[in-house]
Write a protein that holds these residues in place. Structure first.
Motif, short mmCIF file in Angstrom:
data_model
loop_
_atom_site.label_atom_id
_atom_site.label_comp_id
_atom_site.label_asym_id
_atom_site.label_seq_id
_atom_site.Cartn_x
_atom_site.Cartn_y
_atom_site.Cartn_z
N LYS A 28 0.93 -1.25 -0.05
CA LYS A 28 0.23 0.16 -0.19
C LYS A 28 0.83 1.53 -0.10
CE LYS A 28 -3.89 2.14 2.58
NZ LYS A 28 -4.98 2.06 3.53
N VAL A 29 0.60 2.17 -0.94
CA VAL A 29 1.24 3.33 -1.05
C VAL A 29 0.68 4.39 -0.49
CG1 VAL A 29 2.75 2.42 -2.91
CG2 VAL A 29 0.76 3.71 -3.34
N ILE A 30 1.46 5.80 -0.47
CA ILE A 30 0.69 6.89 0.19
C ILE A 30 -0.34 7.49 -0.81
CG2 ILE A 30 2.71 7.30 1.48
CD1 ILE A 30 3.20 9.78 -0.77
N THR A 31 -0.56 7.13 -1.99
CA THR A 31 -1.53 7.69 -2.85
C THR A 31 -2.83 6.87 -2.97
OG1 THR A 31 -0.74 6.40 -4.68
CG2 THR A 31 0.29 8.45 -4.64
N GLY A 32 -2.58 5.69 -2.07
CA GLY A 32 -3.95 5.06 -1.80
C GLY A 32 -3.90 3.64 -2.54
N ASP A 33 -2.92 3.54 -3.51
CA ASP A 33 -2.93 2.42 -4.19
C ASP A 33 -2.66 1.22 -3.45
OD1 ASP A 33 -1.85 4.04 -7.33
OD2 ASP A 33 -3.91 4.05 -6.32
N GLU A 34 -3.22 -0.09 -3.89
CA GLU A 34 -2.96 -1.38 -3.03
C GLU A 34 -2.79 -2.30 -4.12
OE1 GLU A 34 -5.60 -2.32 -0.10
OE2 GLU A 34 -5.55 -0.51 1.17
N PHE A 35 -1.73 -3.21 -4.05
CA PHE A 35 -1.75 -4.26 -5.02
C PHE A 35 -0.74 -5.18 -4.28
CE2 PHE A 35 2.02 -1.49 -5.35
CZ PHE A 35 3.19 -2.48 -5.63
N ARG A 36 -0.63 -6.50 -4.98
CA ARG A 36 0.06 -7.58 -4.36
C ARG A 36 1.03 -7.57 -5.52
NH1 ARG A 36 -4.17 -11.93 -2.08
NH2 ARG A 36 -5.27 -10.80 -0.69
N GLY A 37 2.34 -7.99 -5.09
CA GLY A 37 3.16 -8.27 -6.25
C GLY A 37 4.63 -8.98 -5.75
N ILE A 38 5.34 -9.43 -6.62
CA ILE A 38 6.39 -10.30 -6.40
C ILE A 38 7.77 -9.43 -6.34
CG2 ILE A 38 7.79 -12.33 -6.86
CD1 ILE A 38 5.33 -13.36 -8.21
N VAL A 39 8.76 -9.46 -5.34
CA VAL A 39 9.75 -8.38 -5.54
C VAL A 39 10.68 -8.96 -6.53
CG1 VAL A 39 11.85 -7.63 -4.29
CG2 VAL A 39 9.64 -7.54 -3.13
N MET A 40 11.14 -8.27 -7.67
CA MET A 40 12.08 -8.76 -8.58
C MET A 40 13.15 -8.11 -8.56
SD MET A 40 9.37 -8.91 -11.75
CE MET A 40 10.13 -10.30 -12.51
N ALA A 41 13.51 -6.82 -8.05
CA ALA A 41 14.60 -5.91 -7.94
C ALA A 41 14.54 -4.96 -6.90
CB ALA A 41 14.94 -5.59 -9.14
N ALA A 70 10.27 2.78 -1.98
CA ALA A 70 10.33 2.51 -0.82
C ALA A 70 9.64 3.30 0.34
CB ALA A 70 11.60 1.44 -0.37
N SER A 71 10.22 4.61 0.04
CA SER A 71 10.07 5.70 1.08
C SER A 71 8.62 5.79 1.32
CB SER A 71 10.72 6.97 0.71
OG SER A 71 12.16 6.73 0.67
N PHE A 72 7.91 5.63 0.25
CA PHE A 72 6.45 6.17 0.31
C PHE A 72 5.49 4.74 0.21
CE2 PHE A 72 7.06 10.22 -0.81
CZ PHE A 72 7.96 10.38 -1.86
N ILE A 73 6.13 3.52 0.83
CA ILE A 73 5.02 2.56 1.22
C ILE A 73 4.72 2.67 2.56
CG2 ILE A 73 5.21 0.18 1.49
CD1 ILE A 73 7.43 -0.22 -0.47
N THR A 74 3.14 2.92 2.63
CA THR A 74 2.78 2.97 3.66
C THR A 74 2.37 1.50 4.55
OG1 THR A 74 0.42 3.24 2.71
CG2 THR A 74 1.84 5.14 3.49
N GLY A 75 1.82 0.59 3.73
CA GLY A 75 1.63 -0.73 4.31
C GLY A 75 2.40 -1.71 3.31
#
Lengths: 188, 522
Positions: A28-41, A70-75
Motif C-alpha cells: 500500500k502506497v501513500i497515494t492510496g493504491d494497493e496491489f500484490r506483487g513479487i519483488v524482482m529487484a 520504498a520511502s512512500f510505502i505505507t503498508g
C-alpha cells in the motif's frame, strides 16, 4: 516505519533482506493504491523496489510491473516467497530491439500528438475524432481542415463550414451534421 | 551512452557494497525492460503522468525521463504542466516519484524476441509511411518544429522548476548521449524523433539557403529572378533526406546546379565549344592543355568545385579509354548505379517549365558543338583564339559566344519538317538527326550513344569529352571534305547572324545589346 514493516523486518532478518528477490507482498502506497506483487529487484541507494503484479510468477508471459519508491510505502504485509521470478537463466536483453521499440513508441506518440488540438474544447476534439474516422482531417490552430480544402471553424456547426468545392463542402456539412447527431445520442 | 553510464555506475556501486550487486543488476535489467513502453508515473502530490519511458539517470540521484508525457490526473500542488498538454521531454526525480506502473512488460528472452521482431517489422512499415508524409511539404515540418520547440521550452521550465541546478546537466547529458547513439543506426531511426534533430535539419536548410545566396550574388542581376524561382523547388527537395551518403552527395550538386542553371548552362556551352575547337586542330595540344582547362573551369565556376571528385574519376577513365571498345567497357558499369538518381530528379524537374527548358539544352549541347566544329572550322578558329582572353575579362561575355554558336546549326540542316514539328527545341534537335545520318555507316558505334543520355546534368562536360574522343574516329575522313566547302559556308553564315538574334532573344531572357555588339565586333 509501519509496525507491520518492523515485524516483517524482524521476522525475515536484516534490513537488506527485507526486499529480497522472490518475496511476495501486499503493498500500500501513500497515494492510496494497493496491489500484490513479487519483488524482482531492489536497490537501496535510489530506494526503489521493482514489483511484478500478481502472486504467482509467470516467466514467459507479459506482465504488469510497478517500480515503487520504498520511502512512500505505507503498508507492507508478507504473503510468501517464490524462487527466481526473473528467470535469470533464460533472461537476455536485446538492445537493438529495445531501441526499435522505443523509436516506434515515440513515433506513434508524436502522431497521436498531432491529432490533439491545442486550445480547443473537449467537444471540438470529439468532433475531430469523429470526422477523422471517415475523412482526412488535421488541426490548423483552432480550425479543422478537412481534405486540405474545407475549413470548419468554431463552434464547429454545419453552418461554420467554409472553402473547398461545392461537392466537398456539402459532404463535410453532411458528415459533420451526422457526427454531431451521433455524439448527442451516445455522448462523447 | 546512457546505458554505458548505467553500467559504469553499476560498477562503481558494486565496490562499496558487494552484497547488493545482484540486486542492483536486477533493478537495472528490470528498468531496461520497460524502456519504450507507456508508463504511468505517480507523483507524491497525487498527480499522475503518462508517457513513454525513455531513460533513467543514475547519477547522484535516481531520476527518470519520459517522452511525450502528459498529465492525466492533477494533484494537490500546482505544476507548470497543464492538464492535457503534451511535454516533449519530462524529467522526474526520485524524490517526487511514488511508483511507476508499466503494463505489458516482457522479461523473458523468448517472448521478448518475438515481440521485438514484430516491432522491428512494423517500424519499417511506419517509417515508409512517415517518409511519404514528409514529402508532402516542408510547411508541416516547420509547424511541427515550432510546436516541438515550444514543448521543449515547457519541458525545460518544468525541469528548472522542480529540479536543482546541479541536476539539470546529468539529465540533459543522458538525452544527448541517447540521441547520438540513435543517430548512428540511421536505417531505422532516420526519421526525426526529437526537437534536437529538427534543429539540426533547420540548420542544414539555412546552410543551403546561404549557399544559394552566394551563388545568386555571383551570377548577374538578371539571373536573380531565375534563382528565386528555383528556390521553392529546393525547399521541396529538402524533405527528401536519403539514408545513403552517396545519394546525398549526388543530389546536392544537382540542387546547386539548378539554382544557378542559367549561368552554368551558358558557361558549359562556351567551355565545351573551346574544348571541341582545340581537339579538332590536333591531338597533342589537347592532352597538354587539359590540366590548364581544369584550372580554368574551377576558377571561372566556383560551383564546379563540388564536382571535382567525379571530374577526376571521369577524366582518368577517359584518358585510359583511348579505343572505343575500352571506353565502352569502362562507362557501362558507371551508368547502372546512376540510373535511379535521375528518376528521382526528373519528376522534380517536371514541376516547373523553366527547369524543363534548361534540362534539354544541357543534354544536347555536345551535338550542337560537333555540328559547328565540322561545318565551319576555319570560321570559328579566330573567334575562339580571342575567346580565352574575353572569358578572363567578364563572365557576361559568355552570352556572346553562346549566340554565335547557336545560329550555325540552322544552316547545316535546313529541314522544314523538323522546323514545323518541333518549334520549341528546333535548334537542338537538328544536330541529332545529323549524327544519326553520319552514324548510319558506323553501326558499331550506335550502342554507346544511348548510355550518355541517362547521365545527370552535372556530367555534360564529361559527355563532351567522351564525344571529342569518339568523333576523332568517326569524322577523320570528313574534315577534308568539309574544308573544301568552307568558302560556301562562310558567306551564308554572316547573313543569318543578323537575322537570328531576334528569335533567340525572344526565347531566352539574355541581355540583347551585349550579344549583338559582341558579334559585330568579333
Amino acid at each position: 516505519m509501519d509496525p507491520a514493516g518492523a515485524s516483517v523486518a524482524s521476522a525475515i532478518g536484516g534490513e537488506g533482506e527485507k526486499f529480497a528477490v522472490g518475496n511476495i507482498y501486499s503493498v500500500k502506497v501513500i497515494t492510496g493504491d494497493e496491489f500484490r506483487g513479487i519483488v524482482m529487484a531492489y536497490d537501496p541507494i535510489p530506494n526503489f523496489v521493482f514489483f511484478e503484479e500478481g502472486t504467482k510468477p509467470r516467466p514467459g508471459h507479459l506482465k504488469n510491473t510497478r517500480m515503487v519508491n520504498a520511502s512512500f510505502i505505507t503498508g507492507l504485509s508478507y504473503l510468501g516467497k517464490t524462487e527466481d521470478p526473473l528467470d535469470s537463466d533464460n533472461f537476455s536483453v536485446d538492445l537493438n530491439g529495445l531501441r526499435a521499440k522505443e523509436a516506434l513508441a515515440i513515433r506513434q506518440a508524436e502522431a497521436d500528438a498531432e491529432r490533439m488540438g491545442v486550445g480547443v474544447t473537449a467537444e471540438a476534439q470529439s468532433i475531430f475524432d469523429a470526422l477523422s474516422k471517415t475523412l482526412p482531417v488535421q488541426w490548423e490552430n483552432s480550425d479543422i481542415l478537412v481534405m486540405k480544402e474545407v475549413r470548419v471553424r468554431s463552434p464547429y456547426l454545419s453552418d461554420c463550414v467554409f472553402g473547398g468545392t461545392d461537392a466537398a463542402n456539402n459532404r463535410v456539412k453532411k458528415v459533420l451534421e451526422l457526427e454531431r447527431r451521433r455524439l448527442q445520442l451516445f455522448g462523447t | 551512452m546512457a546505458i554505458a553510464k548505467k553500467l559504469e555506475n553499476e560498477i562503481s556501486r558494486s565496490s562499496p557494497s558487494s552484497s547488493s550487486s545482484s540486486l542492483n543488476e536486477a533493478l537495472l535489467i528490470s528498468t531496461m525492460c520497460i524502456i519504450g513502453l507507456q508508463v504511468h508515473v505517480h507523483i507524491n502530490d497525487g498527480s499522475v503522468f503518462s508517457g513513454i519511458f525513455y531513460t533513467v539517470s543514475l547519477e547522484n540521484e535516481f531520476s527518470i525521463v519520459l517522452k511525450n508525457a502528459k498529465l492525466t490526473k492533477k494533484g494537490r500542488s500546482k505544476s507548470n504542466v497543464e492538464s492535457g498538454k503534451i511535454v516533449e521531454t519530462l524529467v522526474i526525480l526520485s524524490s517526487n516519484i511514488v511508483q511507476i506502473v508499466a503494463e505489458g512488460v516482457s522479461l523473458s528472452s523468448n517472448v521478448a524476441g518475438e515481440i521485438e521482431g514484430e516491432n522491428v517489422v512494423s517500424a519499417v512499415a511506419v517509417s515508409s509511411f512517415n517518409s511519404g508524409k514528409n514529402r508532402r511539404g516542408t510547411n508541416r515540418r516547420r509547424n511541427s518544429a515550432k510546436r516541438e520547440n515550444c514543448l521543449e521550452s515547457k519541458a525545460r521550465t518544468l525541469t528548472s522548476g522542480e529540479t536543482a541546478g546541479a541536476m539539470k546537466e546529468p539529465g540533459r547529458r543522458d538525452e544527448v548521449g541517447i540521441l547520438q547513439n540513435k543517430y548512428h543506426p540511421s536505417s531505422l531511426n532516420h526519421q526525426r524523433q526529437a526537437g534536437v534533430r529538427i534543429l539540426k535539419n533547420s540548420k542544414k536548410i539555412t546552410d543551403v539557403h546561404q549557399e544559394d545566396n552566394v551563388e545568386a550574388r555571383s551570377s548577374s542581376c538578371s539571373l536573380d529572378n531565375m534563382s528565386e524561382r528555383v528556390k521553392p523547388i529546393e525547399q521541396e527537395k529538402m524533405p527528401e533526406p536519403s539514408s545513403n551518403g552517396f545519394h546525398d552527395a549526388t543530389e546536392r550538386p544537382s540542387s546547386t546546379e539548378n539554382s544557378s542553371s542559367q549561368s552554368t548552362t551558358v558557361d558549359e556551352n562556351s567551355e565545351v565549344s573551346l574544348v571541341l575547337v582545340v581537339s579538332t586542330n590536333s591531338l597533342p595540344p589537347t592532352q597538354a592543355t587539359d590540366p590548364d582547362k581544369k584550372a580554368k573551369e574551377f576558377k571561372l565556376n566556383p560551383g564546379a568545385k563540388t564536382f571535382s571528385p567525379s571530374l577526376a574519376k571521369r577524366l582518368t577513365s577517359a584518358h585510359a579509354g583511348m579505343t572505343p571498345v575500352v571506353a565502352n567497357m569502362g562507362y557501362v558499369p558507371s551508368n547502372t548505379p546512376m540510373l535511379p538518381v535521375p528518376e528521382a530528379v526528373q519528376p522534380e524537374i517536371g514541376i516547373s517549365p523553366f527547369l524543363s527548358h534548361a534540362s534539354s539544352p544541357s543534354k544536347f549541347v555536345p551535338y550542337t558543338n560537333l555540328a559547328t566544329g565540322n561545318a565551319g572550322g576555319g570560321s570559328h578558329f579566330p573567334q575562339h583564339m580571342v575567346g580565352p582572353t574575353i572569358n578572363r575579362g567578364q563572365p557576361h561575355r559568355f552570352t556572346t559566344q553562346y549566340h554565335s554558336v547557336q545560329p550555325t546549326p540552322m544552316l547545316v540542316n535546313p529541314n522544314p519538317q523538323v522546323m514545323v514539328g518541333r518549334s520549341g527545341q528546333l535548334m537542338y534537335m537538328q544536330p541529332i538527326s545529323q549524327d544519326l545520318v553520319q552514324g548510319a555507316p558506323h553501326n558499331s558505334h550506335l550502342p554507346p550513344r544511348p548510355l550518355f543520355t541517362p547521365q545527370q546534368f552535372q556530367y555534360p562536360k564529361h559527355q563532351s569529352l567522351i564525344a571529342t574522343g569518339q568523333p576523332m574516329h568517326l569524322y577523320a575522313p570528313q574534315p577534308f571534305a568539309a574544308n573544301g566547302h568552307q568558302p560556301y559556308t562562310v558567306m551564308p553564315t554572316d547573313i543569318p547572324v543578323m537575322q537570328s538574334p531576334f528569335p533567340i532573344n525572344r526565347a531566352m531572357p539574355i541581355p540583347v545589346p551585349n550579344g549583338f555588339y559582341g558579334t559585330k565586333f568579333l
